[in-house]
Design an enzyme around this catalytic site. Sequence first.
Site, short mmCIF file in Angstrom:
data_model
loop_
_atom_site.label_atom_id
_atom_site.label_comp_id
_atom_site.label_asym_id
_atom_site.label_seq_id
_atom_site.Cartn_x
_atom_site.Cartn_y
_atom_site.Cartn_z
N ALA A 112 19.74 31.78 -16.84
CA ALA A 112 19.65 30.97 -18.05
C ALA A 112 18.43 31.27 -18.90
CB ALA A 112 19.64 29.48 -17.67
N ASN A 181 16.46 27.55 -10.43
CA ASN A 181 16.49 29.00 -10.23
C ASN A 181 15.58 29.70 -11.23
OD1 ASN A 181 18.33 29.41 -8.03
ND2 ASN A 181 20.02 28.87 -9.37
N HIS A 211 13.99 25.17 -21.16
CA HIS A 211 12.98 25.78 -20.30
C HIS A 211 11.89 26.32 -21.22
CE1 HIS A 211 15.93 25.61 -17.07
NE2 HIS A 211 16.78 26.21 -17.87
#
Length: 260
Positions: A112, A181, A211
């Site tokens: 991602a 992850n 993020h």
Amino acid sequence: MKVAIIGCGAIGGVVARAVRDGAVPEAELVGVVHAEPVDPPDLPVVDFRTALEVADLVVECAGQRALAELGPSVVESAADLLVVSVGALTDDALLHKLRDSGPGGLHLCTGAIGGLDLLAATARGGGLDSVRIVTTKKAPALVQRWMDAEQQERIRTATGPVELMRAPAREVTAAFPSSTNVAASVALAVGDWNKVEATVVADPDAPLTSHVISAEGSAGRYRFEICNQPSPENPTTSGVVPHAVLSAVARLARRTGVFA
């Protein structure tokens, strides 16, 4: 390149159907390996042993436990392994086993986020003094089994952002295995689990999964912000992840004229 996929959920199912339908012209789907009692009606299903015998590349899309249980057998065979559940590699013994037990090769999917190549280059070139990643998701997606009832209720009823954990990346990845992850990927790119500080924030009003990665060192200062739509099938992962997997499969199949 013959491709087998472990897992047929929100990530593996999308990847398998795309490869089957020719989205990666250089790749051919040989089947999916999955643990559910009912087989997907529209995909070829193979057992794990058959996958190892016929596949050039095995793509892990089934979670950290499946990677730990099955990954070593993949690299010990003639097949390469593409890992999606990068968080499992907080286990140093597993990482070394997957990396050093060839003849099969180990490849990690970016999933991602982006910017890992630059972080790796700066860490190698001059070192990084600090690296931080802040992950924000909708609150219900961050409820964990290890939390007591009071903690779970606090998250579910939050009316604003709540910081759930701030710690070295290895600790945070272990505590939130389905949601971090990305923190593991940053630590692996940098090459130092202890240098990367990871923070997890639950936000009931977060429209996207975000993020924010910041790093600073002798080579410069860097900041990346990635905001992804959650997967409609599984809100703990981002909808872009299957397409990152397909991009990785295409790079491994083509091996020329692509970014490496």
